[in-house]
Design an enzyme around this catalytic site. Structure first.
Site, short mmCIF file in Angstrom:
data_model
loop_
_atom_site.label_atom_id
_atom_site.label_comp_id
_atom_site.label_asym_id
_atom_site.label_seq_id
_atom_site.Cartn_x
_atom_site.Cartn_y
_atom_site.Cartn_z
N GLY A 148 -0.18 2.62 7.42
CA GLY A 148 -0.18 1.80 8.63
C GLY A 148 0.42 0.42 8.49
N LYS A 149 1.20 0.20 7.45
CA LYS A 149 1.78 -1.14 7.26
C LYS A 149 2.74 -1.49 8.40
CE LYS A 149 3.47 0.02 3.23
NZ LYS A 149 3.02 1.42 3.16
N THR A 150 3.65 -0.57 8.66
CA THR A 150 4.62 -0.83 9.72
C THR A 150 3.92 -0.96 11.05
OG1 THR A 150 6.12 0.60 8.52
CG2 THR A 150 6.77 0.00 10.74
N LYS B 153 -10.75 7.25 -6.59
CA LYS B 153 -11.38 8.22 -7.48
C LYS B 153 -12.72 8.68 -6.91
CE LYS B 153 -9.11 6.67 -11.65
NZ LYS B 153 -9.22 5.86 -12.87
N SER C 228 -7.11 6.14 -18.15
CA SER C 228 -8.52 6.21 -17.77
C SER C 228 -9.21 7.52 -18.12
CB SER C 228 -8.66 5.93 -16.28
OG SER C 228 -7.95 6.89 -15.56
N GLY D 142 0.82 -1.20 0.00
CA GLY D 142 0.00 0.00 0.00
C GLY D 142 0.85 1.25 0.00
N PRO D 143 0.23 2.39 -0.22
CA PRO D 143 0.98 3.65 -0.26
C PRO D 143 1.62 3.95 1.10
CG PRO D 143 -1.34 3.99 -0.85
CD PRO D 143 -1.20 2.57 -0.43
N PRO D 144 2.56 4.88 1.13
CA PRO D 144 3.22 5.20 2.39
C PRO D 144 2.23 5.77 3.41
CG PRO D 144 4.30 6.31 0.53
CD PRO D 144 3.06 5.68 0.00
#
Ligand code: ADP
Length: 768
Positions: A357-359, A718, A675, A352-354
């Site tokens: 909450g991954k870390t 979007k 798109s 996922g983007p920075p």
């Protein structure tokens, strides 16, 4: 015939002597090399063996003779060529009267000069003095001539004594000549006393100097030697004592670590090597660092896992707002792990983007399972040795990042987060991705090899979790091993909730401030989210909140305020001018302006597309930092409109007689992606057919030449962006209907979603 008593005038062959002063009463050895001298000797031997020795006045002038010479008797001659060895005994001084012959050898006429004695008592007194002098210093003077000492001590006359001493003492040439010229014994005795005294003094001075020199040299040497010795002893003693305790300690530590047998043996072997190295050697430090590293690695220390799925869920919920699907996926993964009792084959990968909450999710998992947490970033790792370490033969060798992480973890079963595995790259120094595969592969990582460690290290108990920003960028072989869990960007509402529930309390606590002293109004928080940050996650938001709190603390301390209250009105004062403005929906319906929807790395955004035309020759102008894909989209859209001009009520000649300009404004941001096709087609149709477009409608979708609308990615982002910018209706490809469930309910409630299959449907819904 000749003696030292009678005066005789005679004629004899003569030879010259150089460098010495011959005296009577002495045995004189000569090397004779001059032919004339050899002839004179022959002639003398033929007669009575008597010969006259002439003394050269100057060492290098062999014609100028002293007027006094001596008469001597040859006692030995050896005719060796080219030098004759000659031994004579000096008989008496003689004065040369005439040179009767000079060729082929000298023949001289002379008168003998016998020794003269004046006052016998004076002579005796002088001899006594002389003997006394010789007693104290003569030994030294004559030490080199034991034969002479023997002669003197056996008793000689004053005449003989002076001649012997004068001949043998180390006097200079002129001093010796004095003795040759002086037949008077008394005078010679006086000379001798003086000479001996002087010689004695010289010798004393010399001896003194010599001893002084000797003393200083030997003292210096002694001091140097002693100092060196002292240093070595100190070194040895200190070093040894220090090292011995040090080595005992190290050995204890190694044994306490309970390493695998092989590793332990290796460690002890290195320890022995260390013990034998001098502390000043370069290798000493290298071996020591290696030993320290082995000791600091966990080998048997294991934390006890909490295998309670309920607890894990609580922890994840407690630390994170929302993310329900993600948490579910993680819990499923953990459940399998708990059931099987070992790490699953596939490695958990949070994509996922920075800042989403991954870390922090990984950290929560570690906490829930009671594991140590370590994070090692792989961003920018190009070199295999960053994973596997350098061989110890390299200067400044280091273990790889995996073992460095293990060292920090301190246990053999931590949760090890490998961050940004999509940023691995490979070059000529080897492929780090394949090294990473070995790390992650449950089959292989029991014997992970690090070049620095040199022995296998067991990673099989480590719970690896990975993160990435883009799934596409993860090297393919690695991707196969991963259990992908996607996280996507947050809506404003979610960010708001995350800030309220987690970020603000966390930042307050970090800065030691309590809630009574700081407040941030809801609309101010919303403003921060909208105008001060532009991101998919909440990192910038968290940073801004931190900044506000720090400024509040400063104000409280400086102005003695009780409380800082921040609201919409004073936000600019506290945080400065807003940094971003999102595109806002136009206020009026317009001709030739359509609103596209874009998916960027900051989440979604709306994208106005403008089309106009003017007199020309049918050229197409595209501006607004468009990428290749977007340019092709524009061409395709134009071709579609041209092909369907009649149906769309557009006179065909318009395309021929005009130039068309398509522009995508909104900053200098590069725009690319497939798109925007429907939005461009809509804008072109609007411009040429002179119909205005509903300003509350956003649209997304790619088109084919025949007008089919193709599905797109990032619908969630979007839709969120459309909602944020005030649109009320969005047109989406029919095939994307399945993604509707991803859109947050709060957004869905306020947006009308229209799904379409072809451009005609789009136009029907967008054009007024
Ligand atoms: P990432 O690793 O994805 O780049 P982080 O885990 O570092 O992001 O998150 C950045 C900050 O945002 C952390 O302080 C984290 O706790 C917080 N955060 C992100 N998402 C959430 C969430 N859903 N709930 C609470 N805090 C969150």
């Amino acid at each position: 015939m000749f003696s030292n008593q009678s005066v005789i005038t005679e004629t004899l062959p003569a030879i010259s002597v150089r460098g010495i002063v011959p005296l009577p009463n002495n045995e004189i050895r000569l090397d004779v090399s001059k032919v004339e001298n050899q002839k004179a000797i022959k002639s003398a031997l033929d007669k009575n063996k008597y010969i006259v020795l002439l003394v050269n006045n100057k060492p290098n002038d062999d014609k100028d003779f002293h007027e006094v010479g001596i008469v001597a008797k040859i006692v030995y001659n050896m005719d060796a060529t080219p030098i004759h060895k000659l031994k004579v005994i000096g008989i008496t001084r003689c004065k040369i009267l005439d040179y009767l012959q000079t060729n082929p050898y000298y023949v001289v006429q002379f008168v003998t000069m016998p020794a003269e004695s004046d006052d016998i008592n004076e002579e005796i007194a002088s001899v006594r003095l002389l003997v006394e002098e010789l007693d104290c210093s003569g030994q030294r003077l004559l030490i080199k001539n034991p034969e002479l000492i023997g002669k003197i001590t056996s008793g000689v006359t004053a005449d003989v004594l002076t001649d012997l001493l004068a001949y043998h003492l180390p006097l200079d040439f002129n001093a010796k000549l004095k003795y040759l010229e002086t037949p008077n014994i008394g005078k010679r005795l006086t000379y001798m006393l003086k000479d001996i005294q002087r010689e004695k003094q010289i010798q004393e001075i010399e001896a003194e100097i010599e001893s002084k020199v000797k003393k200083t040299i030997s003292e210096n040497q002694k001091e140097y030697y002693l100092r060196e010795k002292l240093r070595v002893i100190q070194d040895e003693l200190g070093d040894k004592a220090k090292k011995e305790t040090e080595i005992d300690e190290l050995r204890e530590k190694i044994l306490a670590k309970k390493m695998p047998k092989q590793m332990e043996e290796k460690a002890l072997q290195e320890l022995n090597r260390y013990a034998s190295l001098s502390s000043v050697s370069g290798e000493n430090a290298i071996v020591r660092t290696y030993l320290d590293f082995i000791i600091s690695l966990p080998w048997s220390n294991e934390s006890v896992d909490t295998n309670d799925i309920k607890k894990a869920k609580d922890q994840l919920d407690k630390d994170h707002y929302g993310l329900d699907k993600v948490k579910d996926r993680i819990l499923e993964y953990l459940a399998v792990r708990i059931m099987t009792g070992k790490n699953p084959q596939a490695i958990l990968c949070l994509v996922g983007p920075p800042g989403v909450g991954k870390t922090s999710l990984a950290r929560s998992i570690a906490k829930a399972l009671n594991k140590q947490f370590v994070k090692q970033s792989l961003g920018g790792v190009k070199d295999e040795s960053e994973i596997r370490g350098h061989r110890r033969t390299y200067l400044g060798a280091l273990p790889g990042r995996i073992l460095q992480g293990m060292k920090r973890a301190g246990t053999i079963n931590p949760l090890f987060l490998l961050d940004e595995i999509d940023k691995l790259s490979s070059d000529y120094r080897g492929d780090p991705a394949s090294a990473l595969l070995e790390v992650l592969d449950a089959e292989q990582n029991k014997y992970f090899s690090d070049h620095y460690l040199e022995e296998p290290y067991d990673l099989s108990k480590v719970f690896f979790v990975t993160t990435a920003n883009y799934l596409e960028n993860i090297p393919a072989p690695l991707r196969d091993r991963l259990e992908i869990v996607q996280l996507s960007s947050y809506t404003e509402f979610e960010k708001f909730e995350i800030a309220r529930r987690h970020l603000i309390p966390k930042q307050l606590q970090n800065h030691g401030l309590n809630e009574e002293m700081f407040s941030l109004s809801d609309d101010a928080l919303m403003d921060i989210i909208r105008s001060y940050t532009k991101e998919a996650g909440v990192r910038e938001l968290e940073r801004n909140i931190g900044t506000l709190i720090r400024r509040a603390i400063k104000s409280i301390l400086m102005n003695k305020d009780d409380k800082v209250e921040i609201d919409k009105n004073n936000l600019v004062k506290w945080l400065g001018k807003p940094k971003y403005s999102y595109h806002r929906a136009d206020k009026l319906n317009q001709i030739g302006v359509a609103t596209g929807l874009a998916y960027t790395q900051y989440g979604g955004d709306t994208l106005p597309i403008e089309v106009t035309y003017y007199k020309g020759e049918g050229r197409v102008v595209l501006t607004g930092k468009l990428g290749d894909v977007m340019k092709e989209s524009a061409q395709a859209a134009l071709s579609y409109v041209k092909a369907n001009a009649e149906k769309l009520n557009i006179p065909l000649n318009l395309f021929k007689e005009n130039d068309i300009h398509i522009h995508v404004p909104e900053g200098a941001v590069p725009k690319d992606g497939p798109s925007a096709g429907v939005a461009i087609a809509t804008a072109i149709t609007s411009a040429f057919s002179n119909r205005s477009i509903d300003h509350k409608v956003g649209m997304t979708g790619e088109i084919t030449l025949r007008g089919r609308v193709l599905p797109i990615g990032g619908l969630r982002e979007k839709a969120i962006a459309a909602h944020r910018s005030g649109l009320t209706k969005i047109i989406i490809p029919k095939e994307n209907l399945k993604d509707l469930e991803e859109i947050p309910v709060s957004v869905l409630e306020e947006l009308e979603i229209i799904s379409v299959e072809n451009v005609e449907d789009v136009l029907n819904n967008a054009l007024i």
